[in-house]
Write a protein that holds these residues in place. Structure first.
Motif: not given
Length: 411
Positions: A264-284
Motif C-alpha cells: 500500500e506504500r507503493n513499495e516492493r515486498e515479499r509475499p508469504v507462501m502457504i503450501h497446501h495439500a488435501v490428499l497429499g498423493s492421489m495414488e496413496r
C-alpha cells in the motif's frame, strides 16, 4: 474379506497393476482410472469453490531452477536428471510443484489488492525412491500431488489457514474420515532461512492453527526445509494412521525465487507462501480408500455404480433401454446379459464389489419397472423413471450443488 491390501484389491477388482519395466509406476486399468477421475473431479470442485484457480506447469525444467530454490541441495539425489542433447543443459523432472507456482505468480507485477492469490494443480511428480521402500500406490516413484499454494500477506495467514482447515474437514468427512489428528512439525536440522525467520513462521502457524480450532502435537525437527508445517493424520477402519493433508508456511521460497508484490506504500515486498495439500498423493489416498472400505467404496466413488443384469435373453432390448437411461442420468453402469442364471450374475457383481444390481425380467419389461438390489440385501421395484431418479440421487457426490462459504480477507 481378508485380503484388504490395496495391491490385492487392485488386482481382484481390475483397477491397476505394476510391473518391473515401470518399477514404482502405475498402470491404471479402465475401472481404476474411473475411480481416479471421480476423486480428482471431486477435489477439483472443492478447490474451485474454496477460491483456488487451477493451473498446469511443466514436468521437466532446468536444474538451475531447482538449485536456486534449494530443492537440488535437499532432494537432488532423489531427482531424475538428464542433460539436454542440444546444449548440454542439465534438466530435471520435478519432484514437487512449488517453484513452478512461483513462476506463474512472478509473470507480472502484483498489487497488494490482488492478494491472496491461490493456485491449485494436480502436479505429476517423480522421485527416485529406493526400490526397497516401494509399496504399491503408497510409495511410488511417479505420483500426482493435489498441490495448492497461496501467496498472501502476513495479515492473511490466520484466515487462509482457517479456510484450508475447514476445507480439509469437509473433504475428509465426505470421504469417510470425520475425525483426524494434527501435528505441528518444526524446523529440521538441515533447513534454509534464518532462525529469526523460523521463529516468525513457527509462531504464526501455531497461532493460526489455534485460531482454526485445532489441537496439535509438536513434532520437533520434522518440518520442511523451507518452513514449518501442520500434518493431518487420518485413522482408517483398522485404526492405522495415515498422514495426508499438510499446511506449510514458507518465508524462504518467495525470497529465493524473488516473488514480490507492491504494498500500500507503493513499495516492493515479499509475499508469504502457504503450501497446501488435501490428499497429499492421489495414488496413496486411493490405496487408503481401498483398504479403509475393503474395496466396497461408497456408491458415489465406485468405478461401476450399477450393473444391469438380465434374467433371460428375451429381456436384452429392455436392458439396453435401461442402461441408456442410467448413462444419460450420469450413472456409471455396466450391462450383464450373459446366458447365466441371475444368481451367478449377482455373485459376480458382488465379487467385483459393484454396490447396486438392477435385475430385469419379463415382468419388469411388461410393466416398465426396474428391480433394484442394494449391497445390504434391500430390494425395491420402481417404475423406470422413478428408479433412475432414485439411483441418481443415491449416487450424487457430496456437495455437488453446495458451496463452501468463505469470506475474502480485506488487505
Amino acid at each position: 474379506m481378508h485380503d484388504i491390501d490395496h495391491r490385492v484389491l487392485g488386482n481382484k477388482l481390475d483397477l491397476f497393476h505394476q510391473q518391473e519395466e515401470g518399477a514404482g509406476m502405475v498402470f491404471w486399468h479402465p475401472r481404476g482410472w474411473e475411480l481416479y477421475r471421480v476423486l480428482e473431479d471431486y477435489i477439483r470442485g472443492r478447490m474451485r469453490r474454496a477460491g483456488f484457480r487451477e493451473i498446469r506447469t511443466p514436468q521437466l525444467l532446468a536444474r538451475s531452477l531447482w538449485e536456486k530454490s534449494g530443492h537440488w541441495e535437499k532432494f537432488g539425489s532423489a531427482m531424475y536428471s538428464l542433460a539436454d542433447a542440444e546444449g548440454g543443459r542439465a534438466l530435471s523432472l520435478k519432484p514437487m510443484s512449488c517453484p513452478c507456482h512461483v513462476q506463474v505468480f512472478n509473470q507480472r507485477v502484483r498489487s497488494h489488492r490482488e492478494l491472496p492469490v491461490r493456485y491449485s494443480e494436480f502436479g505429476a511428480c517423480h522421485r527416485d525412491e529406493p526400490s526397497g521402500s516401494l509399496e504399491g500406490l503408497k510409495r511410488a516413484r511417479a505420483f500426482v500431488q493435489d498441490d495448492a499454494h497461496v501467496f498472501c500477506m502476513e495479515a492473511h495467514i490466520e484466515d487462509e489457514v482457517a479456510r484450508f482447515c475447514e476445507l480439509l474437514r469437509q473433504v475428509y468427512a465426505d470421504l469417510g474420515f470425520p475425525s483426524f489428528k494434527v501435528a505441528l512439525a518444526t524446523r529440521p536440522a538441515q533447513r534454509a532461512g534464518s532462525d529469526e525467520g523460523w521463529d516468525r513462521a513457527e509462531a504464526a502457524l501455531a497461532k493460526a492453527a489455534r485460531a482454526a480450532g485445532l489441537e496439535f502435537d509438536v513434532l520437533e525437527g520434522e518440518g520442511a526445509f523451507y518452513g514449518p508445517k501442520l500434518e493431518f493424520h487420518l485413522m482408517d477402519s483398522r485404526d492405522r494412521s495415515w498422514q495426508c493433508g499438510t499446511v506449510q508456511l514458507d518465508f524462504v521460497l518467495p525470497e529465493r525465487l524473488e516473488a514480490e508484490y507492491v504494498n500500500e506504500r507503493n513499495e516492493r515486498e515479499r509475499p508469504v507462501m502457504i503450501h497446501h495439500a488435501v490428499l497429499g498423493s492421489m495414488e496413496r489416498f486411493i490405496a487408503m480408500l481401498l483398504e479403509h472400505y475393503e474395496g466396497w467404496l461408497p456408491l458415489w466413488l465406485a468405478p461401476d455404480q450399477v450393473v444391469v443384469a438380465t434374467i433371460s435373453e428375451a429381456n436384452l432390448a429392455y436392458a439396453e433401454e435401461v442402461v441408456q437411461a442410467l448413462e444419460e442420468a450420469g450413472i456409471r453402469v455396466v450391462q450383464d446379459s450373459r446366458p447365466e442364471r441371475l444368481e451367478k450374475k449377482i455373485m459376480d457383481a458382488r465379487e467385483r464389489q459393484i454396490p447396486i444390481l438392477v435385475a430385469l425380467g419379463s415382468r419388469d419389461e411388461r410393466d416398465g419397472t426396474v428391480s433394484i438390489r442394494e449391497r445390504d440385501g434391500q430390494q425395491q421395484t420402481l417404475v423406470l423413471e422413478e428408479g433412475v431418479a432414485w439411483l441418481r440421487e443415491a449416487a450424487r457426490p457430496p456437495a455437488k450443488d453446495g458451496a463452501i462459504a468463505f469470506e475474502r480477507t480485506a488487505p
